[in-house]
Design an enzyme around this catalytic site. Structure first.
Site: not given
Length: 342
Positions: A220, A82, A184
């Site tokens: 989220e 990731r 993110k």
């Protein structure tokens, strides 16, 4: 190895300095050999790309002590992958997967005395990150970067542990473009801070973001994914291109299907569906899976009866199975657990 003299059972989710961290620098198109160091401070140029244009990406994972006394990490290769994806999206050099895993092993091994003991309720949190360290004043990628990895022992992410938390629906928009959820990076989390602090100052534990286009679909919170349980026992997870692809959520989905025999639906979830769910949880590396008792949207209050006083029954099974795998109580799927030789 003798452990540090820490009150493990009363740790919060806060930074506790440890002895060693790992650092590697990128310059002239390549990463140096990297090394463990003891200095926790970072010195960078005032014009560093991370300060000017927030060119930075980070990950989060944990190390655990199993019932047999082994120290392990949970699916760290997924964090490595990731981080590579996030770095590519931010025009940063990727830190090679095998080097990432080796850095994790080195730092956990070097700080083994800070790994909380089995049964303490605490874990060792790992924070790997890459940032632009070279000076850059024009809007362009930096030419120099630094990869760092530090660890800190932590307790539960939410105060009260398994006590159900309360959430308010955010009136603020991160304006995260589709397809950026996997990044993110610092900018994305920074854009969620205002909503999170608003929630805290108004008596809530977290905020809920709805989709930025229509404000009708659940996405989220600032730091965790949602997971819902229907009244007939199905597990439902929201689907959106701007949601972080949580490793914990993906692991819980496998646990639900392969260990508990539950049906899982990964699909868009309308906010007006929430009243029809029996349970709701927040999941992530830090949160693991924490029960949600109620969600408040202005004058509308939605409660989840199965989790108002304690964790709902299916959420509890998911939590117990996942943590059982991490702690060596339940046999793990192949490749999920990486043992650190100390």
């Amino acid at each position: 190895m003798e452990k540090q003299n820490i009150d493990w059972g009363n740790l919060g989710f806060a930074y506790v300095p440890t002895t060693y961290r790992y650092v590697s620098n990128y310059k002239d198109g390549k990463w140096d050999d990297g090394a463990l160091i003891t200095d926790p401070n970072v010195t960078i140029n005032e014009c560093a790309g991370v300060l000017q244009y927030c060119q930075q990406v980070f990950e989060g994972l944990k190390a655990y002590t199993t019932k047999d006394g082994d120290i392990v990490t949970f699916r760290p290769y997924m964090n490595a992958e990731r981080m590579i994806d996030g770095a590519a999206r931010l025009e940063m050099p990727s830190f090679p997967k095998e080097r990432f895993l080796d850095a994790v092993d080195q730092v956990v091994r070097a700080n083994a005395d800070f790994v909380p003991p089995y049964g303490s309720g605490a874990t060792l949190y790992l924070r790997p990150y890459i940032f632009a360290s070279g000076p850059v004043i024009g809007v362009k990628p930096s030419k120099e970067y630094q990869f760092r990895l530090f660890v800190t022992p932590v307790g539960p992410y939410f105060k009260g542990g398994a006590k159900p938390i309360t959430i308010c629906v955010s009136e603020f928009d991160r304006s995260a473009p589709a397809g950026t959820g996997h990044i993110k990076a610092g900018l994305n989390y920074a854009m969620s801070l205002h909503a999170h602090e608003y929630a805290l100052t108004h008596g809530f534990d977290e905020n809920m973001f709805l989709d930025p286009a229509t404000h009708t679909f659940v996405e989220e919170t600032g730091g965790a994914n949602f997971l819902f349980i229907t009244k007939d026992g199905k597990v439902v997870t929201p689907k959106s291109d701007s949601i972080l692809p949580s490793i914990t959520r993906r692991s819980l989905v496998e646990v639900a299907e392969k260990y508990l025999g539950l049906t899982v639906e990964h699909r868009p979830v309308r906010f007006d569906e929430l009243e029809d769910f029996a349970e709701c949880g927040l999941c992530g590396t830090a949160a693991v899976i924490s029960p949600v008792g109620r969600v408040v949207a202005k004058d509308k209050v939605i409660t989840f009866p199965a989790g108002m006083e304690e964790m709902g029954p299916i959420t509890k099974k998911l939590y117990d199975t996942l943590t059982g795998i991490q702690q060596g109580l339940i046999e793990a799927p192949e490749g999920w657990i990486r043992k650190i030789d100390c």
